[in-house]
Write an enzyme that holds these catalytic residues in place. Sequence first.
Site, PDB file in Angstrom:
ATOM      1  N   LYS A  35       0.840  -1.202   0.000  1.00 31.75           N
ATOM      2  CA  LYS A  35       0.000   0.000   0.000  1.00 31.75           C
ATOM      3  C   LYS A  35       0.881   1.261   0.000  1.00 31.75           C
ATOM      4  O   LYS A  35       0.616   2.229  -0.724  1.00 31.75           O
ATOM      5  CB  LYS A  35      -0.864  -0.065   1.273  1.00 31.75           C
ATOM      6  CG  LYS A  35      -1.977   0.929   1.370  1.00 31.75           C
ATOM      7  CD  LYS A  35      -2.849   0.569   2.580  1.00 31.75           C
ATOM      8  CE  LYS A  35      -3.331   1.797   3.287  1.00 31.75           C
ATOM      9  NZ  LYS A  35      -4.034   1.521   4.548  1.00 31.75           N
ATOM     10  N   THR A 119     -11.579   8.068  16.826  1.00 29.99           N
ATOM     11  CA  THR A 119     -12.721   8.309  17.721  1.00 29.99           C
ATOM     12  C   THR A 119     -12.609   7.382  18.919  1.00 29.99           C
ATOM     13  O   THR A 119     -12.654   6.157  18.770  1.00 29.99           O
ATOM     14  CB  THR A 119     -14.039   8.063  16.956  1.00 29.99           C
ATOM     15  OG1 THR A 119     -14.063   8.933  15.842  1.00 29.99           O
ATOM     16  CG2 THR A 119     -15.252   8.295  17.849  1.00 29.99           C
ATOM     17  N   GLU A 148     -12.132  14.049  14.448  1.00 26.15           N
ATOM     18  CA  GLU A 148     -12.213  14.227  13.002  1.00 26.15           C
ATOM     19  C   GLU A 148     -13.681  14.322  12.579  1.00 26.15           C
ATOM     20  O   GLU A 148     -14.498  13.558  13.054  1.00 26.15           O
ATOM     21  CB  GLU A 148     -11.561  12.993  12.350  1.00 26.15           C
ATOM     22  CG  GLU A 148     -11.503  13.048  10.866  1.00 26.15           C
ATOM     23  CD  GLU A 148     -10.912  14.348  10.379  1.00 26.15           C
ATOM     24  OE1 GLU A 148      -9.740  14.613  10.677  1.00 26.15           O
ATOM     25  OE2 GLU A 148     -11.628  15.119   9.703  1.00 26.15           O
ATOM     26  N   PHE A 251     -29.393  16.389   6.519  1.00 27.53           N
ATOM     27  CA  PHE A 251     -29.593  15.109   7.212  1.00 27.53           C
ATOM     28  C   PHE A 251     -31.046  14.847   7.568  1.00 27.53           C
ATOM     29  O   PHE A 251     -31.380  14.291   8.604  1.00 27.53           O
ATOM     30  CB  PHE A 251     -28.665  15.006   8.448  1.00 27.53           C
ATOM     31  CG  PHE A 251     -27.298  14.532   8.045  1.00 27.53           C
ATOM     32  CD1 PHE A 251     -26.479  15.341   7.280  1.00 27.53           C
ATOM     33  CD2 PHE A 251     -26.850  13.265   8.364  1.00 27.53           C
ATOM     34  CE1 PHE A 251     -25.235  14.899   6.841  1.00 27.53           C
ATOM     35  CE2 PHE A 251     -25.610  12.813   7.932  1.00 27.53           C
ATOM     36  CZ  PHE A 251     -24.815  13.637   7.180  1.00 27.53           C
ATOM     37  N   GLY A 255     -34.676   7.305   4.162  1.00 29.05           N
ATOM     38  CA  GLY A 255     -34.165   6.227   3.308  1.00 29.05           C
ATOM     39  C   GLY A 255     -34.177   4.901   4.028  1.00 29.05           C
ATOM     40  O   GLY A 255     -35.027   4.659   4.901  1.00 29.05           O
ATOM     41  N   GLY A 259     -25.519   3.853   7.195  1.00 29.90           N
ATOM     42  CA  GLY A 259     -24.482   2.823   7.273  1.00 29.90           C
ATOM     43  C   GLY A 259     -23.140   3.518   7.432  1.00 29.90           C
ATOM     44  O   GLY A 259     -23.066   4.633   7.935  1.00 29.90           O
ATOM     45  N   CYS A 262     -18.869   4.860  10.631  1.00 30.74           N
ATOM     46  CA  CYS A 262     -18.897   5.754  11.809  1.00 30.74           C
ATOM     47  C   CYS A 262     -20.198   5.724  12.600  1.00 30.74           C
ATOM     48  O   CYS A 262     -20.194   5.389  13.783  1.00 30.74           O
ATOM     49  CB  CYS A 262     -18.606   7.176  11.349  1.00 30.74           C
ATOM     50  SG  CYS A 262     -17.111   7.255  10.376  1.00 30.74           S
ATOM     51  N   ARG A 330     -18.863  -0.749   4.414  1.00 32.60           N
ATOM     52  CA  ARG A 330     -19.086  -1.064   5.828  1.00 32.60           C
ATOM     53  C   ARG A 330     -20.509  -0.678   6.275  1.00 32.60           C
ATOM     54  O   ARG A 330     -20.949   0.440   6.055  1.00 32.60           O
ATOM     55  CB  ARG A 330     -18.027  -0.375   6.691  1.00 32.60           C
ATOM     56  CG  ARG A 330     -16.699  -1.125   6.640  1.00 32.60           C
ATOM     57  CD  ARG A 330     -15.620  -0.421   7.395  1.00 32.60           C
ATOM     58  NE  ARG A 330     -15.112   0.726   6.666  1.00 32.60           N
ATOM     59  CZ  ARG A 330     -14.137   1.519   7.105  1.00 32.60           C
ATOM     60  NH1 ARG A 330     -13.588   1.287   8.272  1.00 32.60           N
ATOM     61  NH2 ARG A 330     -13.708   2.530   6.377  1.00 32.60           N
TER      62      ARG A 330
END
Length: 433
Positions: A35, A119, A148, A251, A255, A259, A262, A330
Amino acid sequence: MKIAFAGTGYVGLVTGVALAHIGHNVTCVDIDEAKLELMRKGISPIYEMGLEDLMKKNNDRITYTTDYKRAYEDAEVIFIGVGTPERPDGSANLDYVYAVCDQIIESVKQDTIVVIKSTVPIGTNESIEKYFQDKRKDVKIDVVSIPEFLAQGTAVHDTLYASRIVVGAENDYAHNVIKKLYEPLTKEPYNVTYVAMNRKSAEMVKYASNCFLALKISYINEIANFCEKTGANIEDVATGMGYDDRIGNKFLKAGIGYGGSCFPKDTKAIHWLSREYDSELLTIKAAIEVNAMQKTKLFEKLLKDFNGDLKNKKIAVLGLTFKPGTDDLREAPSIDNIKLLIEYGANITAYDPIAENNFKKLIPENIEYASSIESAITNCDAVMIMTEWDEVKNFEVNKYKELMKTANVYDGRNCYVLKEMVLNHINYVSIGR
Ligand code: UGA
């Protein structure tokens, strides 16, 4: 300033590159040599708009290495931006953070500041500082919390033109060093607001912000479900609400649930922590429960319309990622829905503009992939829309009628105008309308 960054995921790579962009010398540390080799060539391992340009532009100020000792030994500030995944009980797993702390303990040769960007639960920065003090009495390591707030898909913009920089530190020295580090971002053209506070408050700001947004989504989803029962239209309702500055118009998009890496993790982590303190956050508990139910709401509607029988039905799934603009899967609602479709024996054809390969790693069998929406929906019994990619939103809806066996469109992201679907004789089921 000489900066080291532990972790080259979303937070680490984007922030590291942004700090190089404002003039610092940054060493990005990771364990994955393959990477790192890509990144040295200016190739980003993640799909993020504008990131590769910024990497290339600032390549002479960024070093990518596995050699943490050299990176940490004389760094003025060491950032930690590694993952804090969810444990089975919902709590945050801090193993990766502490693994980096051990490397720092092993490496530093001078006083330094360690910034926790990951976090972490309230009180972690304090515990980490104590951990350093216990193991390295010969140097002073100040620990600072700078949470963040970047979102995937807009990460570069969110970092350079951040809504705010929240800095939690316990002494003037640490506050002053960090203020100097971020100074370029507080000036033209960025003009980011700098907010100083203590560490525990900064840690709380991160969780409280993410959970508030998750709560907002679960709230609007519940109202959407109620709209369906009462005959109101959630889009009109959200528009009507959004004009109130105290509520805001962001926001409020109903829906099939949130997901990503976070919201699901952070809501569960703070809920777990609140119970530990015997102060359970009931609103967050509700947000988590509503989201879990919301994820399969669309599937339930489809199943009901097909009288519980999806065996050998050809179902196209449009969009796999948890939101557009990212290849991240995720906690994507598509995963729960596709698993259910497989369980009920449906034949699935999936389309996603960028996440096909990632999805194959998650669920290797039982799914065919199409390279276009047209080929995905041809001869289908039903379509399920999971992500509001532009390709999906801009798709000519008359093609559903033209190409599908029966035009049954189940839209989990409210991509289309209701009237247009009716005019095109499409059996259209969406959320809250
Ligand atoms: C989120 C926050 O927005 C960032 O501020 C935060 O820094 C980040 O988490 C993090 O903690 O690292 P992200 O997960 O990238 O960012 O994505 P969002 O854009 O917030 O979307 C999250 C989910 O909410 C998506 O599945 C999206 O489809 C859903 N959503 C969002 C809705 O269902 N409705 C909305 O109105 C907005």
